[in-house]
Design an enzyme around this catalytic site. Structure first.
Site, short mmCIF file in Angstrom:
data_model
loop_
_atom_site.label_atom_id
_atom_site.label_comp_id
_atom_site.label_asym_id
_atom_site.label_seq_id
_atom_site.Cartn_x
_atom_site.Cartn_y
_atom_site.Cartn_z
N GLU A 1 16.67 -43.84 11.08
CA GLU A 1 17.69 -44.76 11.58
C GLU A 1 18.96 -44.54 11.29
OE1 GLU A 1 14.18 -45.54 10.65
OE2 GLU A 1 14.69 -47.30 9.76
N GLU B 1 15.65 -44.81 1.62
CA GLU B 1 16.46 -45.54 2.77
C GLU B 1 17.44 -44.20 3.17
OE1 GLU B 1 19.17 -49.49 2.55
OE2 GLU B 1 20.25 -47.98 1.81
N LYS C 1 16.91 -46.26 -2.65
CA LYS C 1 17.79 -45.67 -1.78
C LYS C 1 17.51 -44.38 -1.58
CE LYS C 1 20.67 -49.12 -1.64
NZ LYS C 1 21.15 -49.71 -0.57
N CYS D 1 20.18 -55.14 -8.92
CA CYS D 1 20.23 -53.67 -8.76
C CYS D 1 20.84 -53.46 -10.42
CB CYS D 1 21.45 -53.24 -8.15
SG CYS D 1 21.44 -53.82 -6.45
N GLU E 1 27.09 -62.38 11.40
CA GLU E 1 25.68 -62.64 11.80
C GLU E 1 24.98 -64.02 11.22
OE1 GLU E 1 23.16 -59.70 10.10
OE2 GLU E 1 21.84 -59.82 11.66
N SER F 1 18.65 -59.16 7.86
CA SER F 1 19.91 -59.02 8.62
C SER F 1 19.93 -57.62 9.12
CB SER F 1 21.06 -59.06 7.33
OG SER F 1 22.23 -58.74 7.92
N GLU G 1 27.51 -59.15 7.80
CA GLU G 1 26.28 -59.99 7.48
C GLU G 1 26.85 -61.49 7.60
OE1 GLU G 1 23.40 -58.49 4.82
OE2 GLU G 1 23.47 -60.61 3.95
N CYS H 1 20.10 -55.57 2.04
CA CYS H 1 20.85 -54.51 1.14
C CYS H 1 19.94 -53.84 0.19
CB CYS H 1 21.73 -55.10 0.23
SG CYS H 1 22.86 -56.11 0.97
#
Lengths: 164, 578
Positions: free
Chosen positions: B367, B362, B359, B503, B283, B320, B280, B300
């Protein structure tokens, strides 16, 4: 009240333009949601998901909030009214004379609940307060037609008249 | 603010004039029971369990909403008060699915605790609709069981506080339920699965969708090589489940517990956080140099990513493309690690312990799979891990400290602070600065972006250029910041985490009761554990992590290389609100 078996939405472009006008008129004022819902129901006759979504988007409130308000107030309907609008009086006089049983019989015959509309759009059922015809109790109306001094056994005959 | 003089149970008090009776009572250590009240989130006087007698008032009043005034006399423990509270609680209980023994909230349920405190021995009234509500368990993350709902509306308020508002009270009176519009499943609406509703729920009406049985099966299957990684915020809160004070870091004990549970390898997600910073950060340097697709926004937090996809799809290009640490690690485990250790990737079962319910979503995103196999097989919350430890009969508090396994055992202080708001940005700056300036950063602790302010901003001078950064947490603040950008405000780099506090206060963390939440800022307490671990770390910058250096030299070559793009980067989907 929950939305099952709602007939397919067929709102027109004209109705949508009217709704946008209503939303723009109230947008930005406090408590805009309820007057918008009232006026939207006048335009469409009911408040299906498509209409509620346009209102949520237009007023920048969540769809869950809109739906919460619609299901809270008895005057908002998720269902269109039928071609034949059946209204069973649940006023005190009619009720003690057995209009509750008549209502149950109609619900059973049509397979829908109070507030709903049959999937073919033909019949809808409402339960009303006293309509002022206590002398004829128990009473129901179908559109402007009044039926009085009923028993449960009369229900089939009345519905059959409108079936075809 | 002026003070007013009041009396509670005959005790004279001087309290700020804007206090409620409840706040005043708590100041004097007089407990008033509450159920629907949740400090800073829900205040409506709905449950009527906090009723008190106020001299001169017409009826009993709800302490949580009743303002104090000069000369007021309050009584919190009279026969009328006790009778009313008990009757109200009995009515709530009468309609509650009281299957406490098989409920995940058993012994951590505010309703159960109230029943105990009120001395409820019998529930004389039977509610009409118990239990008749269909359980919504088809999403990847949340299970909604309205049979256990007490209609306190804390979840509705928490969802509103996130400006997501996909749940609301529908219908009225006895038919009221908390539901999505048109009674859709939570999986069919724009829910971001942040789980703030779960940590707000006083009962078991809202829980995570568990994957414990699948994980235990994998551990019991001798053919499977079961690998686990743990996110930074987990170690800052897991101890609470075992009676340790809030903010106690339990990294070593957690590792020991995971090894005793039978995981073959225990890795630290912090290592992958360092990898995320490398990707990142690179990037960012690329985009900043070319001045394109700015601001770069961190990705994230899966709750934030889903929020962006549903509500701000015009910003998905700003996200990102670097995967989250969990997914980077998952990809590395089923590629580099599998190859190096000669394990077929089909035989690897990859588990992640996360402070997060999103999560789980996710992990299930298409993907994040290779050849039809998900990179993560199961993502568990901190709470689920605690349950597994309890079920295995492990005496957590007495465990020795053990070390993470190599080669991914070395993490840096930069990776640790990922678990709190501001941490990702701070870690990124530590690396970006040194890469661009080519000299060590003197002060590693970047104060302006620490702490619990909703939006934190700073302008840093790096290599002669001003870099404007912003950090925000909670999607309400994210919305505010994105609207500012739409109105023309310019930023270069933004960190967004979906949960308030980041988090450490994720939807998968131990549930803290409303009473406790009113006393301490759980976000700040848990964050302290992470900052302490960062300070104690020998290596505090991601690019100095030897495990990361090894990964690049042996496998990825350099950050944002072709291989890195293939395995460590992802893409996003524009979604609709409804």
């Amino acid at each position: 009240m929950s939305a099952k078996n709602v007939p397919a939405f067929n709102g027109t472009k004209e109705q949508e333009a009217k709704l946008m006008e209503i939303i723009n008129k109230h947008k930005g004022t406090n408590g805009a949601l309820i007057p918008v819902l009232h006026e939207a129901q006048e335009v469409y006759g009911y408040l299906p998901i498509e209409v509620q979504t346009m209102i949520a988007e237009g007023l920048d409130v969540s769809l869950a909030e809109v739906y919460g308000v619609v299901t809270f107030y008895a005057q908002f309907s998720l269902y269109p009214k039928g071609q034949y609008r059946i209204a069973v009086c649940l006023g005190t006089a009619c009720y003690v004379k057995g209009s509750g049983d008549i209502l149950d019989k109609i619900k059973e015959r049509l397979g829908i609940e109070v507030g709903e509309c049959t999937p073919d759009g033909k019949f809808s059922i409402d339960a009303t307060r006293c309509i002022g015809a206590c002398g004829l109790a128990p009473v129901l109306t179908v559109n402007d037609e009044v039926y009085g001094r009923l028993t449960v056994d009369d229900v089939d005959g009345i519905l059959d008249k409108y079936m075809n | 603010m002026n003070n007013v003089n009041i009396k509670i149970n005959g005790i004279e008090l001087s309290v700020p004039a804007d206090y409620t009776v409840l706040q005043a009572a708590r100041m004097a250590n007089i407990e008033i029971p509450t159920l629907c009240y949740l400090e800073g989130i829900n205040k409506l006087g709905a449950c009527r369990l906090c009723v008190v007698e106020i001299k001169g008032a017409r009826a009993l009043q709800a302490a949580c909403v009743y303002p104090v005034n000069e000369g007021m006399e309050v009584f919190t423990n009279t026969p009328a008060v006790r009778r009313a509270r008990k009757a109200n609680l009995e009515l709530i209980l009468s309609n509650h699915d009281r299957s406490c023994l098989s409920c995940v909230r058993n012994r951590n349920c505010e309703l159960q605790k109230l029943a105990e405190e009120f001395g409820i021995e019998d529930i004389p009234i039977k509610g009409e609709n118990d239990p008749v509500h269909e359980i919504d368990d088809i999403s990847t993350s949340l299970v909604r069981n309205n049979n256990k709902c007490v209609l306190c509306r804390r979840c509705v308020a928490a969802c509103e506080n996130q400006t997501v508002s996909v749940i609301s009270c529908i219908n009225r009176g006895f038919d009221t339920t908390v539901n999505c519009a048109f009674e859709k499943s939570i999986s069919e609406v724009g829910c971001i699965f942040c789980g703030q509703c779960i940590v707000s729920c006083p009962t078991g009406a809202l829980t995570e969708k568990t994957s414990i049985p699948q994980v235990i099966n994998a551990i019991d299957n001798t053919e499977k090589h079961v690998v686990v990684q743990t996110a930074p915020a987990v170690r800052a809160a897991l101890g609470e489940e075992f009676g340790l004070p809030m903010g106690t870091p339990v990294t070593g004990k957690m590792v020991a517990a995971l090894k005793r549970l039978g995981f073959d390898k225990v890795f630290d997600t912090d290592t992958a956080a360092d990898l995320t910073i490398m990707e990142e950060g690179t990037e960012f340097i690329e985009r900043f140099t070319k001045q394109e697709k700015l601001p770069l926004i961190t990705s994230c937090s899966p709750g934030w990513v889903k929020f962006c996809e549903h509500y701000y799809p015009e910003f998905t290009d700003n996200l990102s493309t670097a995967k989250s640490p969990m997914e980077m690690f998952a990809a590395v485990i089923k590629s580099y690690y599998a190859e190096k250790n000669n394990i077929a990737k089909e035989n690897i079962y990859s588990v992640a312990i996360m402070p997060c319910t999103s999560k789980k979503y996710e992990a299930a995103r298409p993907e994040h799979s290779t050849d039809g196999v998900q990179d993560i097989d199961a993502s568990l919350t901190t709470r689920e891990l605690a349950r597994m430890i309890k079920q295995a009969g492990i005496n957590f508090a007495e465990l020795p400290d053990e070390e993470f396994d190599d080669p991914f055992g070395t993490a840096t202080g930069a990776g640790v602070i990922f678990g709190t708001t501001g941490g990702v940005m701070e870690a990124a700056i530590r690396t970006v600065y040194e890469v661009l300036e080519n000299k060590p950063l003197e002060n590693l602790e970047i104060e302006p972006i620490r702490g619990m302010d909703g939006i934190k901003e700073a302008t840093l001078t790096i290599a002669g250029k001003d870099v404007k950064v912003a950090v925000c947490h909670g999607t309400k603040n994210a919305r505010y910041l994105l609207e500012k950008i739409k109105a023309g405000e310019k930023y270069d780099f933004i960190e967004i985490m979906a949960c308030p506090g980041g988090c450490v206060n994720g939807g998968g963390q131990p549930i803290v009761s409303a009473q406790e939440r009113a006393k301490v800022d759980i976000r700040a307490e848990r964050a302290k554990a992470l900052y302490a671990e960062d300070r104690a770390s020998k290596i505090r910058k991601s690019h100095e992590n030897p495990a990361i250096k090894l990964l690049y030299s042996e496998y990825f070559e350099k950050p944002c290389s072709h291989k890195a793009h293939e395995l460590l980067h992802t893409h996003y989907t524009k979604r609709t609100k409804y």
